[in-house]
Scaffold this motif. Sequence first.
Motif, mmCIF file in Angstrom:
data_model
loop_
_atom_site.group_PDB
_atom_site.id
_atom_site.type_symbol
_atom_site.label_atom_id
_atom_site.label_comp_id
_atom_site.label_asym_id
_atom_site.label_seq_id
_atom_site.Cartn_x
_atom_site.Cartn_y
_atom_site.Cartn_z
ATOM 1 N N UNK A 44 -8.126 -2.305 -5.833
ATOM 2 C CA UNK A 44 -7.569 -0.986 -5.559
ATOM 3 C C UNK A 44 -7.403 -0.836 -4.056
ATOM 4 N N UNK A 45 -6.166 -0.586 -3.615
ATOM 5 C CA UNK A 45 -5.878 -0.250 -2.223
ATOM 6 C C UNK A 45 -5.797 1.264 -2.140
ATOM 7 N N UNK A 46 -6.798 1.872 -1.498
ATOM 8 C CA UNK A 46 -6.961 3.318 -1.589
ATOM 9 C C UNK A 46 -6.393 4.058 -0.371
ATOM 10 N N UNK A 47 -5.164 3.690 0.001
ATOM 11 C CA UNK A 47 -4.442 4.444 1.013
ATOM 12 C C UNK A 47 -4.647 4.003 2.447
ATOM 13 N N UNK A 48 -3.733 4.473 3.300
ATOM 14 C CA UNK A 48 -3.691 4.158 4.725
ATOM 15 C C UNK A 48 -3.592 2.659 4.982
ATOM 16 N N UNK A 49 -2.627 2.054 4.325
ATOM 17 C CA UNK A 49 -2.267 0.661 4.600
ATOM 18 C C UNK A 49 -1.591 0.577 5.956
ATOM 19 N N UNK A 50 -0.690 1.505 6.205
ATOM 20 C CA UNK A 50 0.056 1.528 7.457
ATOM 21 C C UNK A 50 1.104 2.612 7.402
ATOM 22 N N UNK A 51 2.015 2.590 8.359
ATOM 23 C CA UNK A 51 2.983 3.674 8.481
ATOM 24 C C UNK A 51 4.401 3.300 8.060
ATOM 25 N N UNK A 52 4.708 2.024 7.934
ATOM 26 C CA UNK A 52 6.083 1.604 7.698
ATOM 27 C C UNK A 52 6.208 0.804 6.408
ATOM 28 N N UNK A 53 7.447 0.656 5.967
ATOM 29 C CA UNK A 53 7.728 -0.151 4.783
ATOM 30 C C UNK A 53 7.290 -1.598 5.015
ATOM 31 N N UNK A 54 7.478 -2.093 6.233
ATOM 32 C CA UNK A 54 7.069 -3.461 6.556
ATOM 33 C C UNK A 54 5.556 -3.631 6.411
ATOM 34 N N UNK A 55 4.786 -2.608 6.778
ATOM 35 C CA UNK A 55 3.339 -2.658 6.603
ATOM 36 C C UNK A 55 2.983 -2.783 5.122
ATOM 37 N N UNK A 56 3.666 -1.997 4.296
ATOM 38 C CA UNK A 56 3.412 -2.051 2.857
ATOM 39 C C UNK A 56 3.763 -3.425 2.299
ATOM 40 N N UNK A 57 4.896 -3.947 2.699
ATOM 41 C CA UNK A 57 5.319 -5.256 2.191
ATOM 42 C C UNK A 57 4.302 -6.338 2.537
ATOM 43 N N UNK A 58 3.820 -6.314 3.763
ATOM 44 C CA UNK A 58 2.833 -7.301 4.188
ATOM 45 C C UNK A 58 1.537 -7.145 3.404
ATOM 46 N N UNK A 59 1.080 -5.921 3.262
ATOM 47 C CA UNK A 59 -0.184 -5.684 2.553
ATOM 48 C C UNK A 59 -0.074 -6.050 1.084
ATOM 49 N N UNK A 60 1.018 -5.644 0.441
ATOM 50 C CA UNK A 60 1.166 -5.908 -0.994
ATOM 51 C C UNK A 60 1.370 -7.391 -1.282
ATOM 52 N N UNK A 61 2.115 -8.074 -0.419
ATOM 53 C CA UNK A 61 2.347 -9.500 -0.663
ATOM 54 C C UNK A 61 1.040 -10.273 -0.596
ATOM 55 N N UNK A 62 0.182 -9.922 0.359
ATOM 56 C CA UNK A 62 -1.112 -10.594 0.479
ATOM 57 C C UNK A 62 -2.027 -10.222 -0.690
ATOM 58 N N UNK A 63 -2.080 -8.935 -1.016
ATOM 59 C CA UNK A 63 -2.984 -8.478 -2.079
ATOM 60 C C UNK A 63 -2.618 -9.086 -3.424
ATOM 61 N N UNK A 64 -1.334 -9.117 -3.750
ATOM 62 C CA UNK A 64 -0.925 -9.634 -5.061
ATOM 63 C C UNK A 64 -1.013 -11.154 -5.128
ATOM 64 N N UNK A 65 -1.025 -11.816 -3.995
ATOM 65 C CA UNK A 65 -1.243 -13.261 -3.973
ATOM 66 C C UNK A 65 -2.706 -13.592 -4.245
ATOM 67 N N UNK A 66 -3.604 -12.684 -3.875
ATOM 68 C CA UNK A 66 -5.034 -12.957 -3.965
ATOM 69 C C UNK A 66 -5.696 -12.372 -5.214
ATOM 70 N N UNK A 67 -5.108 -11.331 -5.798
ATOM 71 C CA UNK A 67 -5.705 -10.666 -6.958
ATOM 72 C C UNK A 67 -4.717 -10.636 -8.120
ATOM 73 N N UNK A 68 -5.248 -10.696 -9.330
ATOM 74 C CA UNK A 68 -4.392 -10.676 -10.517
ATOM 75 C C UNK A 68 -3.624 -9.365 -10.633
ATOM 76 N N UNK A 69 -4.300 -8.246 -10.373
ATOM 77 C CA UNK A 69 -3.673 -6.931 -10.488
ATOM 78 C C UNK A 69 -4.093 -6.076 -9.305
ATOM 79 N N UNK A 70 -3.138 -5.289 -8.792
ATOM 80 C CA UNK A 70 -3.396 -4.426 -7.639
ATOM 81 C C UNK A 70 -2.944 -3.009 -7.970
ATOM 82 N N UNK A 71 -3.789 -2.046 -7.637
ATOM 83 C CA UNK A 71 -3.450 -0.624 -7.713
ATOM 84 C C UNK A 71 -3.374 -0.076 -6.296
ATOM 85 N N UNK A 72 -2.531 0.936 -6.105
ATOM 86 C CA UNK A 72 -2.410 1.573 -4.785
ATOM 87 C C UNK A 72 -2.237 3.071 -4.959
#
Length: 306
Positions: A44-72
């Motif tokens: 579970x990613x519980x907010x404040x990943x970053x401020x931009x779409x690029x921040x989200x893309x970076x965070x989600x790509x890493x999280x989904x590579x490392x975990x079977x399922x991700x919630x945000x």
Amino acid sequence: MSQSKPQRRLPTGKLYAIADIHIAFPANREAWSKLTRHPGDGLVLCGDIGETIEHLQLAFSTATRCFDTVWWCPGNHELYTLPTGSSVRGEHKYEQCVDVARQYGVFTPEDDFIVWEGQGGPAIIAPIFTLYDYSFRPDEVTLENAVPWAREKDTEATDEFLLHPDPYPTRQDWCKILVQKFEAKLEAAKAQHPLLPFIIANHWPLRKDLVHLKYIPRFILWCGTTLTDNWHERFNAKVVISGHLHIRRTDWKGGCRFEEVSLGYPRHWKDCADMDMGVNEILREILPGPETPEGGELPTQWRRYG
């Protein structure tokens, strides 16, 4: 907002959580890049990943590579409209973030709640989004005087300048709409699964008494709404996950475990970094997690890591 549904393998292992990874900071971005793989587990990613779409893309790509399922679920920083960035504001910024999450198969507050069948289950994973309404304030301070009261101690959230409530008149109005929306969604899930406990994830704490800000006490205005004070009881929450405070802590209230799971700005986890610890050590195990204490209550546990 896109209506496509995420396609992710549901985990059979453990559920972890972290918030406020703030990858706009180089030190946090480097730490996030070292996230280790957790095959069979969920995050579970519980907010404040970053401020931009690029921040989200970076965070989600890493999280989904490392975990079977991700919630945000979103924090205030995802909702910011920066002066030098996109002009998308308010609810449209949130919808844009949801669309990005779905591109990576990340579950959001807009998706159906999922029944967790992994370790510590079954339980309903319920990411929500409530914002705040300045009701976390002393009784003698009126709503109109709330922000001036905070300013008396040189305290004012950046939200006042970058988090726009469009199309609603104020952030309080948006908060009220969101509370009603997710109250109804939680009620519907409870009716569908009356015997299952909930794992509620919200960036802002659900209860005022769980906000302890020693150095900036008047920042409490931007930390939640009293409208959610009893949701852990109403919705049979086994665990409530939050971030925002950058102060990791575990509380037990009436048999419900409250977990603040922030990484925070680099200065907030410097002591961990000095011990060669990073996000992997600060990840908090939500399920199965510790046993419920006798009587369902314990003093606050202040956590440096995990």
